[in-house]
Write a protein that holds these residues in place. Structure first.
Motif, mmCIF file in Angstrom:
data_model
loop_
_atom_site.group_PDB
_atom_site.id
_atom_site.type_symbol
_atom_site.label_atom_id
_atom_site.label_comp_id
_atom_site.label_asym_id
_atom_site.label_seq_id
_atom_site.Cartn_x
_atom_site.Cartn_y
_atom_site.Cartn_z
ATOM 1 N N ASP A 26 -14.623 -0.336 8.240
ATOM 2 C CA ASP A 26 -15.934 -1.213 8.486
ATOM 3 C C ASP A 26 -16.993 -1.333 6.828
ATOM 4 O OD1 ASP A 26 -14.551 -1.266 10.577
ATOM 5 O OD2 ASP A 26 -16.309 0.844 11.596
ATOM 6 N N THR A 27 -16.591 -0.457 6.717
ATOM 7 C CA THR A 27 -17.609 -0.260 5.331
ATOM 8 C C THR A 27 -17.446 0.264 3.807
ATOM 9 O OG1 THR A 27 -19.203 1.455 6.237
ATOM 10 C CG2 THR A 27 -20.013 -1.134 6.319
ATOM 11 N N GLY A 28 -17.601 0.695 2.731
ATOM 12 C CA GLY A 28 -17.445 1.515 1.679
ATOM 13 C C GLY A 28 -15.329 0.887 1.115
ATOM 14 N N LYS A 29 -16.084 2.149 0.207
ATOM 15 C CA LYS A 29 -14.332 1.669 -0.946
ATOM 16 C C LYS A 29 -13.804 2.958 -1.169
ATOM 17 C CE LYS A 29 -13.984 0.394 -5.611
ATOM 18 N NZ LYS A 29 -14.504 0.154 -7.035
ATOM 19 N N ILE A 30 -12.552 2.555 -0.743
ATOM 20 C CA ILE A 30 -11.303 3.588 -0.955
ATOM 21 C C ILE A 30 -10.387 2.760 -2.506
ATOM 22 C CG2 ILE A 30 -9.356 4.608 -0.541
ATOM 23 C CD1 ILE A 30 -10.350 4.359 2.761
ATOM 24 N N THR A 31 -10.553 3.913 -3.359
ATOM 25 C CA THR A 31 -9.748 4.157 -4.717
ATOM 26 C C THR A 31 -8.319 5.240 -4.858
ATOM 27 O OG1 THR A 31 -11.974 3.333 -5.736
ATOM 28 C CG2 THR A 31 -9.983 3.547 -7.549
ATOM 29 N N VAL A 32 -7.148 4.340 -4.935
ATOM 30 C CA VAL A 32 -7.250 5.292 -5.445
ATOM 31 C C VAL A 32 -6.169 5.170 -6.716
ATOM 32 C CG1 VAL A 32 -3.828 5.759 -4.172
ATOM 33 C CG2 VAL A 32 -5.832 5.161 -3.110
ATOM 34 N N VAL A 33 -5.763 5.973 -7.902
ATOM 35 C CA VAL A 33 -5.749 5.758 -8.762
ATOM 36 C C VAL A 33 -4.375 6.792 -8.674
ATOM 37 C CG1 VAL A 33 -5.057 6.669 -11.284
ATOM 38 C CG2 VAL A 33 -7.561 5.924 -9.992
ATOM 39 N N GLY A 34 -2.235 5.829 -9.261
ATOM 40 C CA GLY A 34 -1.439 6.565 -8.994
ATOM 41 C C GLY A 34 -1.067 6.013 -7.630
ATOM 42 N N SER A 35 0.309 6.564 -7.477
ATOM 43 C CA SER A 35 1.230 5.869 -6.282
ATOM 44 C C SER A 35 1.511 6.977 -5.393
ATOM 45 C CB SER A 35 2.806 6.595 -6.972
ATOM 46 O OG SER A 35 3.015 7.460 -7.250
ATOM 47 N N LEU A 36 0.797 5.917 -4.152
ATOM 48 C CA LEU A 36 0.833 6.748 -3.180
ATOM 49 C C LEU A 36 1.769 7.026 -1.759
ATOM 50 C CD1 LEU A 36 -1.781 8.798 -1.352
ATOM 51 C CD2 LEU A 36 -2.333 6.057 -1.009
ATOM 52 N N PHE A 40 10.189 12.003 6.584
ATOM 53 C CA PHE A 40 9.600 12.910 5.600
ATOM 54 C C PHE A 40 10.637 12.763 4.488
ATOM 55 C CE2 PHE A 40 9.187 17.329 4.875
ATOM 56 C CZ PHE A 40 8.183 17.539 4.036
ATOM 57 N N GLY A 41 12.415 12.876 5.387
ATOM 58 C CA GLY A 41 12.872 13.172 3.868
ATOM 59 C C GLY A 41 13.554 12.092 3.481
ATOM 60 N N ILE A 42 12.631 10.590 3.376
ATOM 61 C CA ILE A 42 12.753 9.480 2.411
ATOM 62 C C ILE A 42 11.686 9.575 1.910
ATOM 63 C CG2 ILE A 42 11.825 6.768 2.366
ATOM 64 C CD1 ILE A 42 13.678 6.556 5.522
ATOM 65 N N SER A 43 10.927 10.689 2.140
ATOM 66 C CA SER A 43 8.974 10.325 1.249
ATOM 67 C C SER A 43 9.961 11.039 0.040
ATOM 68 C CB SER A 43 7.123 10.638 2.161
ATOM 69 O OG SER A 43 6.490 11.174 1.448
ATOM 70 N N MET A 44 10.312 12.117 1.190
ATOM 71 C CA MET A 44 10.445 13.616 0.141
ATOM 72 C C MET A 44 11.148 13.152 -0.977
ATOM 73 S SD MET A 44 8.296 16.222 0.300
ATOM 74 C CE MET A 44 6.725 14.850 0.838
ATOM 75 N N GLY A 45 12.285 12.437 -1.144
ATOM 76 C CA GLY A 45 12.714 11.531 -1.733
ATOM 77 C C GLY A 45 12.179 10.336 -2.822
ATOM 78 N N ILE A 46 11.617 10.515 -2.747
ATOM 79 C CA ILE A 46 11.200 9.497 -4.139
ATOM 80 C C ILE A 46 9.904 9.859 -4.454
ATOM 81 C CG2 ILE A 46 9.611 7.440 -4.195
ATOM 82 C CD1 ILE A 46 11.072 6.072 -2.022
ATOM 83 N N HIS A 47 9.563 9.965 -5.401
ATOM 84 C CA HIS A 47 8.587 10.629 -6.336
ATOM 85 C C HIS A 47 6.910 9.786 -5.749
ATOM 86 C CE1 HIS A 47 5.729 11.902 -9.536
ATOM 87 N NE2 HIS A 47 5.858 13.072 -9.536
ATOM 88 N N PHE A 48 5.793 10.254 -5.004
ATOM 89 C CA PHE A 48 4.706 10.119 -5.495
ATOM 90 C C PHE A 48 3.546 10.698 -6.046
ATOM 91 C CE2 PHE A 48 6.906 8.387 -2.215
ATOM 92 C CZ PHE A 48 6.131 6.413 -1.859
ATOM 93 N N ASP A 49 2.726 10.085 -6.702
ATOM 94 C CA ASP A 49 1.597 11.176 -7.009
ATOM 95 C C ASP A 49 0.589 11.550 -6.480
ATOM 96 O OD1 ASP A 49 2.065 10.372 -10.209
ATOM 97 O OD2 ASP A 49 1.076 8.251 -9.585
ATOM 98 N N MET A 50 0.486 11.102 -4.884
ATOM 99 C CA MET A 50 0.477 11.854 -3.943
ATOM 100 C C MET A 50 0.894 11.879 -2.147
ATOM 101 S SD MET A 50 -2.862 13.277 -4.721
ATOM 102 C CE MET A 50 -4.157 13.212 -2.951
#
Length: 224
Positions: free
Chosen positions: A58-68, A133-143
């Motif tokens: 609703d308000t505020g800011k979310i910043t992501v540095v790197g892949s998520l 979970f399998g797809i996610s763990m099969g791809i490298h993400f920073d977070m």
């Protein structure tokens, strides 16, 4: 790294206002596996979806540095009429990873067998979680954003899931929702608690767990 600055979010539920984020400012550091604890209904999954961009604050800011990653355990990312294998191929193309390598990893990890080649709308919720979970763990993400999914399946599958997750955490960070305090102790290096829209971050895992237990006990005493 994930940074929330003055983030607030409320939902209208059955005529009353439910706040899941009340002017939250916090940083989830790169390379830390943060266990997110809170009672049922506190808004943990909604917070993950907000961080992922699936819903807006609703308000505020979310910043992501790197892949998520997407919120693992949230099956809304799949096309229900495509098979598990077809969804895997599509996601591989979106993220620019080797399609055949990802297919082989997910087919082996998820243990879906012939169901891997059946439409996702025929899957149980547990099967969808194993696929996600399998797809996610099969791809490298920073977070990685992980929602209780290592609890899916029998003890052997849970052990395998936790081992893969722990391996990924050697090079990445995560926000990890689990009701298993034992799992939090094993795989997390920090804890954040969410209660009444207030997020409290602890560098010490045990301190965070004790804070969560105190919240749960006070709530139990009020109900009793």
């Amino acid at each position: 790294m994930i940074r929330l600055e003055n983030v607030s979010k409320s939902f209208r539920l059955r005529g009353s206002l439910r706040t899941i984020a009340d002017n939250i400012t916090v940083t989830f550091p790169k390379g830390r596996s943060v266990g997110l604890l809170g009672r049922n209904g506190a808004g943990k999954s909604s917070l993950l979806r907000m961080i992922s961009g699936a819903i807006a604050p609703d308000t505020g800011k979310i910043t992501v540095v790197g892949s998520l990653s997407w919120p693992v355990g949230f099956s809304g990312s799949f096309h229900r009429d495509l098979t598990g294998a077809q969804n895997t191929r599509f996601i591989a193309r979106v993220y620019g990873v080797d399609t055949e390598e990802l297919l082989d990893f997910v087919a082996d990890f998820s243990e879906l067998g012939k169901q891997f080649h059946q439409p996702v709308h025929t899957y149980s919720s547990g099967m969808k979680s194993r696929l996600a979970f399998g797809i996610s763990m099969g791809i490298h993400f920073d977070m990685y954003l992980v929602d209780e999914v290592t609890a899916v399946g029998d003890a052997s599958f849970q052990e395998k899931s936790e081992a893969v997750f722990t391996n990924r955490m050697s090079t990445s960070g995560a926000i990890f929702i689990s009701h298993s305090l034992a799992s939090i102790r094993r795989v997390c290096t920090a804890v954040a608690t969410l209660e009444n829209g207030v997020l409290t971050y602890f560098d010490n895992v045990q301190e965070g767990i004790e804070h969560h237990k105190e919240h749960m006990q006070r709530r139990s005493d009020r109900v009793g």
